[in-house]
Scaffold this active site. Structure first.
Site, PDB file in Angstrom:
ATOM      1  CG  HIS A  34      43.440  36.407  13.410  1.00 19.53           C
ATOM      2  ND1 HIS A  34      44.486  35.517  13.277  1.00 19.53           N
ATOM      3  CD2 HIS A  34      42.653  35.904  14.396  1.00 19.53           C
ATOM      4  CE1 HIS A  34      44.328  34.521  14.137  1.00 19.53           C
ATOM      5  NE2 HIS A  34      43.226  34.735  14.826  1.00 19.53           N
ATOM      6  CG  HIS A  52      45.236  39.896  22.801  1.00 20.22           C
ATOM      7  ND1 HIS A  52      44.111  39.296  23.328  1.00 20.22           N
ATOM      8  CD2 HIS A  52      46.002  38.891  22.306  1.00 20.22           C
ATOM      9  CE1 HIS A  52      44.201  37.983  23.168  1.00 20.22           C
ATOM     10  NE2 HIS A  52      45.342  37.706  22.533  1.00 20.22           N
TER      11      HIS A  52
END
Length: 182
Positions: A121, A40
């Site tokens: 990220h 995620h």
């Protein structure tokens, strides 16, 4: 309850990220690698809180629209006990605006958030140790840039179930102007 707000990833993106994780695992001496179901993009980490309703209201206050998320490039945050390895996100003004709205609403609701700059990220592995240099080139050859449409964000709970870290969506907010759903 341990909470965070995230963008969930579609299956083609997860498949590409799993190829990168497999390549990392092959280059590493050791590490804790992210399981497919836990991939995620974190937008905000709330930590331990009992203020679930306030968190849902803050997530529901976001008025950002849908956008395309482009993933490209690999890197690491160097740590003494092993690195955090990640795939990067190309600069995206829509993502930055979503993050600004979300963190503003959460702070207004009284949540204490990290003050460091937003560096989006996707974490591929933690505590990763390499015998040689970081294999950025090998990773980039394994996984081309990836892209997905983002049309919703999720309030997630993090817990250990049977000894495994498990993330569960407990509230979803559409980025198409629709109210959130529980």
């Amino acid at each position: 309850m341990r909470l965070f707000v995230a963008i969930l990833l579609d299956d083609p993106v997860k498949t590409g990220l799993c190829r990168a994780i497999d390549a990392l695992r092959g280059q590493a001496m050791s590490g804790n690698f992210t399981r497919r179901e836990n991939l995620h993009l974190t937008l905000a980490f709330l930590g331990e809180t009992s203020r679930v309703e306030q968190a849902k209201q803050a997530v529901d206050a976001v008025s950002a629209g849908p956008f395309a998320l482009r993933l490209a490039g690999f890197g690491r945050f160097e740590r003494r006990g092993g690195d955090i390895c990640w795939m990067g996100i190309q600069r995206c003004p829509e993502l930055e605006e979503l993050h600004r709205q979300l963190t503003g609403a959460l702070r207004t609701a009284g949540f204490a958030l990290e003050e460091r700059a937003f560096r989006p990220h996707l974490t591929l592995g933690r505590e990763v140790l390499f015998a040689g240099p970081f294999p950025r080139g090998a990773l980039e050859q394994t996984v081309p840039p990836l892209e997905q449409a983002v049309a919703e964000i999720h309030l997630m709970k993090s817990e250990r179930i049977g000894g495994r870290l498990t993330y569960t969506s407990i509230f979803r907010r559409s980025l198409r102007g629709e109210e959130g759903t529980r």
